[in-house]
Design a protein around this motif. Structure first.
Motif, short mmCIF file in Angstrom:
data_model
loop_
_atom_site.label_atom_id
_atom_site.label_comp_id
_atom_site.label_asym_id
_atom_site.label_seq_id
_atom_site.Cartn_x
_atom_site.Cartn_y
_atom_site.Cartn_z
N GLN A 164 0.86 -1.19 0.00
CA GLN A 164 0.00 0.00 0.00
C GLN A 164 0.89 1.23 0.00
O GLN A 164 2.01 1.21 0.51
CB GLN A 164 -0.91 0.03 1.24
N HIS A 185 -2.45 4.02 -3.65
CA HIS A 185 -2.29 2.72 -4.30
C HIS A 185 -2.42 1.62 -3.25
O HIS A 185 -1.89 1.75 -2.14
CB HIS A 185 -0.93 2.61 -4.98
N SER A 186 -3.11 0.55 -3.61
CA SER A 186 -3.24 -0.59 -2.70
C SER A 186 -3.45 -1.86 -3.50
O SER A 186 -4.29 -1.90 -4.40
CB SER A 186 -4.43 -0.39 -1.74
N ARG A 187 -2.65 -2.90 -3.19
CA ARG A 187 -2.88 -4.21 -3.79
C ARG A 187 -3.93 -4.95 -2.98
O ARG A 187 -4.11 -4.73 -1.80
CB ARG A 187 -1.58 -5.03 -3.78
N THR A 188 -4.64 -5.87 -3.62
CA THR A 188 -5.65 -6.67 -2.95
C THR A 188 -5.00 -7.56 -1.91
O THR A 188 -4.09 -8.33 -2.20
CB THR A 188 -6.42 -7.54 -3.96
N SER A 198 -7.90 -4.07 -6.13
CA SER A 198 -6.80 -3.13 -5.95
C SER A 198 -7.28 -1.70 -6.18
O SER A 198 -8.33 -1.46 -6.79
CB SER A 198 -5.66 -3.47 -6.90
N ASP A 200 -5.97 2.29 -7.35
CA ASP A 200 -4.97 3.15 -7.98
C ASP A 200 -5.67 4.45 -8.32
O ASP A 200 -6.26 4.59 -9.39
CB ASP A 200 -4.40 2.47 -9.22
#
Length: 300
Positions: A164, A185-188, A198, A200
């Motif tokens: 993140q 931004h964050s990934r699952t 996710s 963005d």
């Protein structure tokens, strides 16, 4: 009902020295910290989970005795948080001009309690087994009173990827103008967030004085992956000594729906708010102040 026992050992050191950059004198600190947290596992499979969800993980969360919101789940802990912070404080003004923090949690046992589905015997079907958390970093920078910026990052050292991250810049001008810009931004990751996809996004907002009595508001929140606007806001206000009138238009996503082809698409709602205020007496129309405070950070 389940009960929780916690044991916390919190220790730290504080170092300081004087520094000079250019013509400005600073007070620099170095603040290492160790935080040990222990709470035994207690089965809670017979208790429903109504509103507990993972807290947002960041540097501050390293030193908190909770992983979840709400009280439907009592967490199990056996972990040590290690962190360090350095600050630069301007001697003349006392303003914290810059700070940097870095830290990580080391787990000595698996976390059996999660907010996901539990078995009938109280054991969680999803156990967190990773030996350490992501590396959490945080930066803040305030070179002058009107300008403030921050950045947060979670670095997955196992996969060498950013889990993140976000950065925000805020400028509060002397003429009443205000500007915000941010990127997120964050990934699952279901262990860190309740989001199932996710993120963005860019987020921009502004308050623009047009004259002594007129000013305009705007906010634009955009998802880069989906190429879609999450929220658009535009408003205008006239204010006199005794009365004010404000008109605000907002368009925002609000869930999902099936289109005419049977495909799932985002549902967008639109609203127009008009408010008339007699100062000291009250207002007529839809309340716009709270909506603007939620959409534009620093609105007043």
């Amino acid at each position: 009902a389940a009960t929780q026992f916690q044991s916390i050992v919190d220790s730290g050191l504080y170092f300081e020295r004087d520094r000079r950059f250019g013509d400005t004198d600073y007070h620099q600190t170095l603040e290492p910290r160790l935080y040990y947290l222990y709470s035994p596992y207690t089965g809670q499979g017979d208790q429903p989970n109504f509103d507990s969800s993972p807290l947002t993980f960041n540097y501050q969360q390293l030193f908190q005795p909770r992983r979840f919101t709400g009280h439907d789940r009592l967490e199990d802990f056996d972990q040590l948080s290690v962190g360090v912070t350095s600050r630069f404080i301007e001697n003349a003004s006392g303003r914290e001009s810059f700070s940097a923090s870095l830290g990580q949690i080391f787990y000595f046992s698996d976390r059996k309690i999660t907010t996901l589905t539990t078995t009938a015997t109280g054991g969680s079907q999803t156990v967190e087994t990773q030996p350490n958390s992501a590396i959490a970093g945080q930066l803040t920078w305030e070179p002058t009173d009107p300008i403030w910026a921050s950045a947060n990052i979670l670095w997955d050292s196992d996969q060498s990827k950013i889990e993140q991250g976000n950065t925000y810049i805020h400028y509060d001008a002397a003429n009443g103008a205000l500007y915000n810009f941010g990127y997120r931004h964050s990934r699952t990751n279901p262990l860190l967030t309740t989001l199932n996809q996710s993120i963005d996004q860019i987020d921009a907002a502004a308050i623009l004085p047009l004259s002594e009595r007129w000013r305009a508001f705007t906010r634009f929140n955009y998802e880069l992956d989906d190429h879609s606007a999450l929220e658009s806001l535009l408003g205008i206000e006239y204010e006199d000594c005794c009365w004010a009138i404000r008109l605000v238009y907002q368009q925002a996503l609000n869930g999902e729906r099936l289109n005419s082809m049977g495909n799932v698409e985002a549902r967008s709602d639109e609203v127009v708010m008009l408010e008339f205020q007699l100062k000291g007496l009250g207002s007529m129309g839809q309340k716009t102040e709270q909506q603007l405070k939620e959409s534009i950070w620093g609105f007043r």
